[in-house]
Design a protein around this motif. Structure first.
Motif: not given
Length: 437
Positions: A96-114
Protein backbone atom coordinates in the motif's frame (compact mmCIF):
# COMPACT_ATOMS: atom_id res chain seq x y z
CA UNK A 1 -4.83 6.61 -6.73
CA UNK A 2 -3.68 9.75 -4.89
CA UNK A 3 -5.41 11.52 -2.04
CA UNK A 4 -6.37 14.44 -4.35
CA UNK A 5 -8.09 12.06 -6.81
CA UNK A 6 -10.15 10.37 -4.10
CA UNK A 7 -11.33 13.63 -2.51
CA UNK A 8 -14.02 13.91 -5.18
CA UNK A 9 -15.58 10.66 -3.91
CA UNK A 10 -16.57 12.26 -0.59
CA UNK A 11 -20.02 13.91 -0.65
CA UNK A 12 -20.32 17.43 0.63
CA UNK A 13 -22.84 16.54 3.37
CA UNK A 14 -21.42 16.20 6.88
CA UNK A 15 -22.73 14.64 10.07
CA UNK A 16 -24.91 17.62 11.00
CA UNK A 17 -26.80 17.45 7.70
CA UNK A 18 -27.12 13.66 7.71
CA UNK A 19 -28.53 13.55 11.24
CA UNK A 20 -31.40 15.77 10.16
CA UNK A 21 -32.06 13.88 6.91
CA UNK A 22 -32.36 10.37 8.16
CA UNK A 23 -28.61 9.92 8.45
CA UNK A 24 -26.44 8.31 11.09
CA UNK A 25 -27.12 8.59 14.74
CA UNK A 26 -25.04 11.26 16.53
CA UNK A 27 -24.47 8.79 19.39
CA UNK A 28 -21.88 6.89 17.35
CA UNK A 29 -18.80 5.49 19.10
CA UNK A 30 -15.71 3.73 17.69
CA UNK A 31 -15.79 -0.05 17.53
CA UNK A 32 -13.93 -1.60 20.45
CA UNK A 33 -10.81 -3.69 19.89
CA UNK A 34 -12.46 -6.98 20.80
CA UNK A 35 -15.35 -6.29 18.37
CA UNK A 36 -12.95 -5.82 15.43
CA UNK A 37 -12.67 -9.59 14.98
CA UNK A 38 -14.86 -11.68 12.67
CA UNK A 39 -16.21 -13.66 15.62
CA UNK A 40 -17.45 -10.69 17.65
CA UNK A 41 -18.17 -8.06 14.99
CA UNK A 42 -21.63 -6.53 14.62
CA UNK A 43 -20.96 -5.60 10.97
CA UNK A 44 -22.14 -7.73 8.05
CA UNK A 45 -20.07 -9.14 5.21
CA UNK A 46 -20.04 -7.15 1.95
CA UNK A 47 -18.76 -7.32 -1.61
CA UNK A 48 -16.04 -4.84 -2.65
CA UNK A 49 -18.26 -2.36 -4.55
CA UNK A 50 -20.95 -2.13 -1.86
CA UNK A 51 -18.21 -1.91 0.76
CA UNK A 52 -16.51 1.04 -0.92
CA UNK A 53 -19.85 2.91 -1.20
CA UNK A 54 -20.49 2.42 2.50
CA UNK A 55 -16.91 3.47 3.36
CA UNK A 56 -17.31 6.70 1.37
CA UNK A 57 -20.54 7.40 3.28
CA UNK A 58 -18.88 6.69 6.64
CA UNK A 59 -16.04 9.09 5.88
CA UNK A 60 -18.41 11.76 4.56
CA UNK A 61 -20.63 11.45 7.64
CA UNK A 62 -17.75 12.61 9.81
CA UNK A 63 -18.27 9.84 12.35
CA UNK A 64 -14.56 9.37 13.01
CA UNK A 65 -12.49 12.49 13.64
CA UNK A 66 -9.41 11.00 11.93
CA UNK A 67 -11.19 9.80 8.78
CA UNK A 68 -10.46 11.70 5.58
CA UNK A 69 -9.26 11.42 1.97
CA UNK A 70 -6.30 9.24 2.94
CA UNK A 71 -8.73 6.76 4.48
CA UNK A 72 -10.41 6.39 1.11
CA UNK A 73 -7.05 6.01 -0.63
CA UNK A 74 -6.26 3.05 1.60
CA UNK A 75 -9.80 1.68 1.14
CA UNK A 76 -9.51 1.94 -2.65
CA UNK A 77 -6.26 -0.04 -2.61
CA UNK A 78 -7.81 -2.75 -0.44
CA UNK A 79 -10.92 -2.88 -2.62
CA UNK A 80 -8.84 -3.43 -5.77
CA UNK A 81 -7.27 -6.55 -4.21
CA UNK A 82 -10.37 -8.03 -2.55
CA UNK A 83 -12.02 -11.28 -3.45
CA UNK A 84 -15.04 -10.28 -5.53
CA UNK A 85 -17.63 -12.37 -3.71
CA UNK A 86 -16.36 -12.58 -0.13
CA UNK A 87 -14.56 -9.27 0.25
CA UNK A 88 -11.32 -10.73 1.61
CA UNK A 89 -7.94 -9.02 1.13
CA UNK A 90 -4.40 -9.37 2.45
CA UNK A 91 -3.20 -6.31 4.37
CA UNK A 92 0.15 -5.87 2.53
CA UNK A 93 1.12 -2.62 4.24
CA UNK A 94 4.38 -2.23 2.37
CA UNK A 95 2.55 -2.70 -0.92
CA UNK A 96 0.00 0.00 0.00
CA UNK A 97 2.85 2.38 0.83
CA UNK A 98 4.49 1.68 -2.52
CA UNK A 99 1.29 2.00 -4.57
CA UNK A 100 -0.26 5.04 -2.86
CA UNK A 101 2.78 7.03 -1.82
CA UNK A 102 1.55 7.32 1.79
CA UNK A 103 3.88 6.76 4.71
CA UNK A 104 3.83 3.55 6.75
CA UNK A 105 2.48 5.38 9.78
CA UNK A 106 -0.33 6.94 7.73
CA UNK A 107 -1.37 3.58 6.25
CA UNK A 108 -1.34 1.98 9.71
CA UNK A 109 -3.41 4.81 11.19
CA UNK A 110 -6.10 4.78 8.51
CA UNK A 111 -6.43 0.99 8.57
CA UNK A 112 -7.09 1.40 12.29
CA UNK A 113 -9.67 4.07 11.42
CA UNK A 114 -11.43 1.65 9.06
CA UNK A 115 -11.52 -0.97 11.82
CA UNK A 116 -12.92 1.51 14.33
CA UNK A 117 -15.56 2.59 11.80
CA UNK A 118 -16.66 -1.07 11.58
CA UNK A 119 -15.62 -1.32 7.91
CA UNK A 120 -12.83 -3.87 8.40
CA UNK A 121 -12.55 -6.98 10.56
CA UNK A 122 -9.69 -9.31 11.25
CA UNK A 123 -9.93 -12.71 9.61
CA UNK A 124 -6.34 -13.71 10.35
CA UNK A 125 -4.02 -11.90 12.76
CA UNK A 126 -0.60 -11.76 11.16
CA UNK A 127 2.53 -12.63 13.11
CA UNK A 128 6.19 -11.76 12.66
CA UNK A 129 7.23 -14.99 14.34
CA UNK A 130 9.42 -17.16 12.13
CA UNK A 131 7.49 -20.28 11.20
CA UNK A 132 10.04 -21.70 8.77
CA UNK A 133 11.80 -25.00 9.36
CA UNK A 134 15.39 -24.94 10.62
CA UNK A 135 17.71 -23.98 7.81
CA UNK A 136 14.97 -22.37 5.70
CA UNK A 137 14.42 -18.68 5.08
CA UNK A 138 12.40 -16.36 7.28
CA UNK A 139 8.66 -16.89 7.03
CA UNK A 140 5.84 -15.13 8.88
CA UNK A 141 2.04 -15.01 8.52
CA UNK A 142 0.14 -12.21 6.78
CA UNK A 143 -2.77 -10.24 8.18
CA UNK A 144 -6.04 -10.82 6.32
CA UNK A 145 -8.96 -8.40 6.52
CA UNK A 146 -12.59 -8.83 5.59
CA UNK A 147 -14.81 -6.09 4.14
CA UNK A 148 -17.87 -5.40 6.31
CA UNK A 149 -20.62 -2.79 6.57
CA UNK A 150 -21.44 -1.48 10.07
CA UNK A 151 -24.97 -1.16 11.50
CA UNK A 152 -24.70 2.66 11.38
CA UNK A 153 -24.78 2.61 7.59
CA UNK A 154 -27.68 0.14 7.44
CA UNK A 155 -29.68 2.22 9.92
CA UNK A 156 -29.09 5.36 7.89
CA UNK A 157 -30.03 3.67 4.59
CA UNK A 158 -33.11 2.01 6.08
CA UNK A 159 -31.93 -1.56 5.49
CA UNK A 160 -33.67 -4.46 7.14
CA UNK A 161 -31.31 -7.30 8.05
CA UNK A 162 -31.66 -10.99 8.64
CA UNK A 163 -29.05 -12.79 10.69
CA UNK A 164 -26.53 -11.33 13.10
CA UNK A 165 -22.92 -10.23 12.90
CA UNK A 166 -20.72 -11.24 10.00
CA UNK A 167 -23.40 -13.50 8.48
CA UNK A 168 -26.08 -10.78 8.40
CA UNK A 169 -27.82 -10.02 5.09
CA UNK A 170 -30.11 -7.28 3.75
CA UNK A 171 -33.63 -8.66 3.36
CA UNK A 172 -35.58 -5.43 2.71
CA UNK A 173 -35.84 -1.69 3.30
CA UNK A 174 -37.96 0.55 5.46
CA UNK A 175 -40.22 3.25 3.93
CA UNK A 176 -37.60 5.86 4.75
CA UNK A 177 -34.93 3.71 3.15
CA UNK A 178 -37.07 3.34 0.05
CA UNK A 179 -37.32 7.12 -0.28
CA UNK A 180 -33.56 7.43 0.08
CA UNK A 181 -32.98 4.76 -2.59
CA UNK A 182 -35.34 6.53 -5.02
CA UNK A 183 -33.62 9.86 -4.40
CA UNK A 184 -30.19 8.30 -4.92
CA UNK A 185 -31.30 6.69 -8.18
CA UNK A 186 -32.67 10.04 -9.40
CA UNK A 187 -29.42 11.78 -8.49
CA UNK A 188 -27.39 9.20 -10.41
CA UNK A 189 -29.68 9.61 -13.41
CA UNK A 190 -29.26 13.38 -13.36
CA UNK A 191 -25.51 13.01 -13.11
CA UNK A 192 -25.42 10.73 -16.13
CA UNK A 193 -27.66 13.11 -18.09
CA UNK A 194 -25.43 16.07 -17.29
CA UNK A 195 -22.39 14.07 -18.29
CA UNK A 196 -23.96 13.33 -21.68
CA UNK A 197 -24.74 17.00 -22.17
CA UNK A 198 -21.20 17.93 -21.31
CA UNK A 199 -19.66 15.50 -23.80
CA UNK A 200 -22.72 15.95 -26.20
CA UNK A 201 -23.29 14.41 -29.62
CA UNK A 202 -23.75 16.99 -32.40
CA UNK A 203 -25.58 15.64 -35.39
CA UNK A 204 -24.17 18.31 -37.66
CA UNK A 205 -20.65 17.17 -36.97
CA UNK A 206 -18.90 14.24 -38.57
CA UNK A 207 -17.32 13.14 -35.29
CA UNK A 208 -19.28 12.67 -32.04
CA UNK A 209 -18.29 14.89 -29.15
CA UNK A 210 -16.61 17.55 -31.39
CA UNK A 211 -18.38 20.94 -31.67
CA UNK A 212 -19.60 21.92 -35.12
CA UNK A 213 -17.64 25.23 -35.08
CA UNK A 214 -14.41 23.33 -34.35
CA UNK A 215 -15.26 20.89 -37.11
CA UNK A 216 -15.71 23.73 -39.58
CA UNK A 217 -12.37 25.15 -38.53
CA UNK A 218 -10.49 21.91 -39.02
CA UNK A 219 -12.38 20.88 -42.16
CA UNK A 220 -13.90 17.55 -43.07
CA UNK A 221 -12.02 14.31 -42.97
CA UNK A 222 -10.03 13.68 -46.13
CA UNK A 223 -11.79 10.56 -47.35
CA UNK A 224 -13.07 11.27 -50.89
CA UNK A 225 -13.77 7.61 -51.66
CA UNK A 226 -16.41 7.55 -48.89
CA UNK A 227 -17.72 11.14 -48.97
CA UNK A 228 -18.21 11.25 -52.73
CA UNK A 229 -21.80 10.23 -53.65
CA UNK A 230 -20.69 9.23 -57.14
CA UNK A 231 -18.12 6.76 -55.89
CA UNK A 232 -18.89 3.24 -57.11
CA UNK A 233 -15.80 1.56 -55.62
CA UNK A 234 -17.25 1.35 -52.10
CA UNK A 235 -19.76 -1.18 -50.86
CA UNK A 236 -22.50 -0.45 -48.31
CA UNK A 237 -22.14 -1.55 -44.72
CA UNK A 238 -23.24 -5.06 -43.89
CA UNK A 239 -26.53 -5.24 -41.93
CA UNK A 240 -25.07 -7.94 -39.73
CA UNK A 241 -22.58 -10.78 -39.45
CA UNK A 242 -22.36 -12.94 -42.54
CA UNK A 243 -19.84 -14.89 -44.54
CA UNK A 244 -19.29 -15.22 -48.24
CA UNK A 245 -19.88 -18.86 -49.13
CA UNK A 246 -18.73 -20.01 -52.56
CA UNK A 247 -21.28 -21.43 -54.96
CA UNK A 248 -21.89 -25.14 -54.54
CA UNK A 249 -20.61 -27.20 -57.45
CA UNK A 250 -22.84 -30.24 -57.90
CA UNK A 251 -21.26 -32.99 -59.97
CA UNK A 252 -22.93 -36.04 -61.41
CA UNK A 253 -22.06 -39.68 -60.95
CA UNK A 254 -20.58 -41.51 -57.97
CA UNK A 255 -16.98 -40.41 -58.34
CA UNK A 256 -16.58 -39.31 -54.69
CA UNK A 257 -19.06 -41.78 -53.17
CA UNK A 258 -17.71 -44.98 -51.67
CA UNK A 259 -19.04 -48.30 -52.87
CA UNK A 260 -20.29 -49.19 -49.36
CA UNK A 261 -22.25 -45.95 -49.07
CA UNK A 262 -23.69 -46.27 -52.57
CA UNK A 263 -24.93 -49.77 -51.81
CA UNK A 264 -26.34 -48.86 -48.40
CA UNK A 265 -30.06 -49.27 -47.94
CA UNK A 266 -32.09 -46.08 -47.85
CA UNK A 267 -34.90 -47.54 -45.72
CA UNK A 268 -35.51 -45.43 -42.67
CA UNK A 269 -35.16 -47.10 -39.30
CA UNK A 270 -38.36 -47.39 -37.27
CA UNK A 271 -39.09 -44.50 -34.92
CA UNK A 272 -39.93 -46.88 -32.04
CA UNK A 273 -37.54 -49.07 -30.06
CA UNK A 274 -37.86 -52.85 -30.40
CA UNK A 275 -37.20 -54.89 -27.26
CA UNK A 276 -36.08 -58.51 -27.23
CA UNK A 277 -36.17 -61.25 -24.62
CA UNK A 278 -33.16 -63.13 -23.35
CA UNK A 279 -33.70 -65.96 -25.86
CA UNK A 280 -33.71 -63.53 -28.79
CA UNK A 281 -37.47 -63.48 -29.35
CA UNK A 282 -39.27 -60.20 -29.75
CA UNK A 283 -40.85 -58.90 -26.56
CA UNK A 284 -44.61 -58.54 -26.72
CA UNK A 285 -46.77 -55.81 -25.25
CA UNK A 286 -48.41 -58.24 -22.83
CA UNK A 287 -45.02 -59.16 -21.37
CA UNK A 288 -44.21 -55.49 -20.86
CA UNK A 289 -47.59 -54.82 -19.21
CA UNK A 290 -47.11 -57.79 -16.90
CA UNK A 291 -43.63 -56.59 -15.88
CA UNK A 292 -44.86 -53.05 -15.24
CA UNK A 293 -47.72 -54.42 -13.14
CA UNK A 294 -45.24 -56.27 -10.93
CA UNK A 295 -42.91 -53.27 -10.65
CA UNK A 296 -45.84 -51.03 -9.65
CA UNK A 297 -46.16 -53.17 -6.53
CA UNK A 298 -42.41 -53.40 -5.89
CA UNK A 299 -41.49 -49.71 -6.06
CA UNK A 300 -43.66 -48.47 -3.13
CA UNK A 301 -42.24 -51.25 -0.92
CA UNK A 302 -38.53 -50.46 -1.56
CA UNK A 303 -37.64 -46.92 -0.51
CA UNK A 304 -34.46 -46.41 -2.51
CA UNK A 305 -36.17 -47.34 -5.81
CA UNK A 306 -38.89 -44.69 -5.61
CA UNK A 307 -36.89 -42.01 -7.38
CA UNK A 308 -36.49 -44.20 -10.50
CA UNK A 309 -38.83 -44.20 -13.46
CA UNK A 310 -41.27 -47.12 -13.62
CA UNK A 311 -40.19 -48.06 -17.13
CA UNK A 312 -36.51 -48.03 -16.17
CA UNK A 313 -37.17 -50.32 -13.20
CA UNK A 314 -39.15 -52.70 -15.41
CA UNK A 315 -36.24 -52.98 -17.85
CA UNK A 316 -33.71 -53.46 -15.01
CA UNK A 317 -35.74 -56.20 -13.30
CA UNK A 318 -36.67 -58.13 -16.46
CA UNK A 319 -34.33 -61.04 -15.54
CA UNK A 320 -36.53 -61.62 -12.48
CA UNK A 321 -39.96 -60.94 -13.95
CA UNK A 322 -39.21 -63.11 -17.01
CA UNK A 323 -38.12 -65.90 -14.66
CA UNK A 324 -41.59 -65.91 -13.10
CA UNK A 325 -40.84 -63.99 -9.90
CA UNK A 326 -43.73 -62.13 -8.29
CA UNK A 327 -43.54 -58.79 -6.50
CA UNK A 328 -42.99 -60.41 -3.07
CA UNK A 329 -39.95 -62.37 -4.21
CA UNK A 330 -38.43 -59.34 -5.95
CA UNK A 331 -39.11 -57.13 -2.91
CA UNK A 332 -37.44 -59.64 -0.59
CA UNK A 333 -34.37 -59.82 -2.79
CA UNK A 334 -34.01 -56.02 -2.96
CA UNK A 335 -34.38 -55.78 0.82
CA UNK A 336 -31.77 -58.52 1.26
CA UNK A 337 -29.15 -56.19 -0.27
CA UNK A 338 -29.38 -54.08 2.94
CA UNK A 339 -28.63 -50.73 1.33
CA UNK A 340 -27.93 -47.97 3.84
CA UNK A 341 -27.57 -45.29 1.15
CA UNK A 342 -29.65 -43.92 -1.71
CA UNK A 343 -28.34 -44.76 -5.21
CA UNK A 344 -28.48 -41.78 -7.55
CA UNK A 345 -29.64 -44.06 -10.38
CA UNK A 346 -31.51 -47.03 -8.85
CA UNK A 347 -32.24 -48.75 -12.17
CA UNK A 348 -28.58 -48.66 -13.22
CA UNK A 349 -27.54 -49.97 -9.80
CA UNK A 350 -29.99 -52.89 -10.06
CA UNK A 351 -28.68 -53.76 -13.52
CA UNK A 352 -25.09 -53.75 -12.24
CA UNK A 353 -25.97 -55.84 -9.19
CA UNK A 354 -27.91 -58.45 -11.17
CA UNK A 355 -25.13 -58.65 -13.75
CA UNK A 356 -22.59 -59.38 -11.01
CA UNK A 357 -24.82 -62.09 -9.57
CA UNK A 358 -25.24 -63.69 -12.99
CA UNK A 359 -21.47 -63.61 -13.53
CA UNK A 360 -20.84 -65.23 -10.14
CA UNK A 361 -23.39 -67.99 -10.82
CA UNK A 362 -21.84 -68.67 -14.22
CA UNK A 363 -18.36 -68.92 -12.72
CA UNK A 364 -19.61 -71.29 -10.00
CA UNK A 365 -21.30 -73.54 -12.58
CA UNK A 366 -18.15 -73.60 -14.70
CA UNK A 367 -16.04 -74.56 -11.66
CA UNK A 368 -18.41 -77.41 -10.77
CA UNK A 369 -18.24 -78.77 -14.30
CA UNK A 370 -14.45 -78.60 -14.25
CA UNK A 371 -14.32 -80.52 -10.93
CA UNK A 372 -16.69 -83.23 -12.22
CA UNK A 373 -19.42 -82.41 -9.75
CA UNK A 374 -22.63 -84.32 -10.39
CA UNK A 375 -25.50 -82.72 -8.56
CA UNK A 376 -27.85 -85.68 -9.17
CA UNK A 377 -25.38 -88.20 -7.80
CA UNK A 378 -24.62 -85.99 -4.80
CA UNK A 379 -28.29 -85.59 -3.94
CA UNK A 380 -29.07 -89.33 -4.40
CA UNK A 381 -28.57 -90.36 -0.74
CA UNK A 382 -30.77 -87.52 0.43
CA UNK A 383 -33.58 -88.73 -1.82
CA UNK A 384 -33.43 -92.35 -0.52
CA UNK A 385 -35.78 -93.74 2.15
CA UNK A 386 -34.82 -93.48 5.80
CA UNK A 387 -33.72 -97.13 6.36
CA UNK A 388 -31.62 -97.10 3.20
CA UNK A 389 -30.08 -93.81 4.20
CA UNK A 390 -29.16 -95.12 7.66
CA UNK A 391 -27.73 -98.27 6.17
CA UNK A 392 -25.55 -96.37 3.70
CA UNK A 393 -24.27 -94.03 6.37
CA UNK A 394 -23.37 -96.87 8.73
CA UNK A 395 -21.68 -98.79 5.91
CA UNK A 396 -19.58 -95.75 5.24
CA UNK A 397 -18.66 -95.44 8.88
CA UNK A 398 -17.70 -99.10 9.09
CA UNK A 399 -15.49 -98.79 6.02
CA UNK A 400 -13.87 -95.72 7.39
CA UNK A 401 -13.16 -97.25 10.78
CA UNK A 402 -11.68 -100.34 9.14
CA UNK A 403 -9.33 -98.19 7.08
CA UNK A 404 -8.41 -96.26 10.19
CA UNK A 405 -7.57 -99.42 12.15
CA UNK A 406 -5.46 -100.75 9.27
CA UNK A 407 -3.61 -97.46 9.10
CA UNK A 408 -2.92 -97.54 12.83
CA UNK A 409 -1.57 -101.10 12.56
CA UNK A 410 0.77 -100.07 9.74
CA UNK A 411 2.14 -97.29 11.91
CA UNK A 412 2.65 -99.65 14.82
CA UNK A 413 0.06 -97.96 16.96
CA UNK A 414 -2.54 -99.75 19.03
CA UNK A 415 -6.19 -98.85 19.43
CA UNK A 416 -7.31 -97.35 22.71
CA UNK A 417 -9.38 -100.42 23.45
CA UNK A 418 -8.81 -104.17 23.10
CA UNK A 419 -11.94 -104.52 20.96
CA UNK A 420 -12.00 -103.92 17.25
CA UNK A 421 -14.20 -100.96 16.30
CA UNK A 422 -14.76 -102.41 12.83
CA UNK A 423 -15.92 -105.72 14.31
CA UNK A 424 -18.33 -103.90 16.61
CA UNK A 425 -19.75 -101.91 13.70
CA UNK A 426 -20.18 -105.09 11.62
CA UNK A 427 -21.98 -106.79 14.48
CA UNK A 428 -24.25 -103.80 14.82
CA UNK A 429 -25.11 -103.87 11.13
CA UNK A 430 -25.95 -107.57 11.28
CA UNK A 431 -28.24 -107.01 14.24
CA UNK A 432 -31.86 -106.18 13.89
CA UNK A 433 -31.35 -102.47 14.63
CA UNK A 434 -29.22 -101.79 11.61
CA UNK A 435 -30.90 -104.25 9.27
CA UNK A 436 -33.17 -102.80 6.60
CA UNK A 437 -36.87 -103.16 7.13
Amino acid sequence: MTAMAVTSLIPAARASELSTAGGASPAWSPVADDAQDIVYTASRRAEPRAWLRSTVWLVAAGLHPEAGPSTLVVAEDLKARMDYRRGIAIYDRDGIVRRTGLSRATVTRHVRVLRELGALVWLVHGSRRNLAAPGAGYMATATIYGAVIPPAYDDAMGHRLTGMGYEGRVCGVTPAGQELAVAAAAARSDARRKGHRRTGRYRGSVRYGVPAQRERETGPVDNPAVDSPSSQACEPHSPGRYHRAPAVQVGGGCKDTSRERASRSTDRSPSFKISYNGDGSRRTASQTRRGIGIIQQVRPRVTWTQRADLRELEVALRPRTDAGWDFQMITEELHSWHLTWQPAHPAAYICSRLAKQATAEHQTAAAEVAEGWDEQAASGPLAASSPDLVRSVLDGLAEGLARYSARQAELGLDDLTNQSAAADMAAFLNSGTGAPA
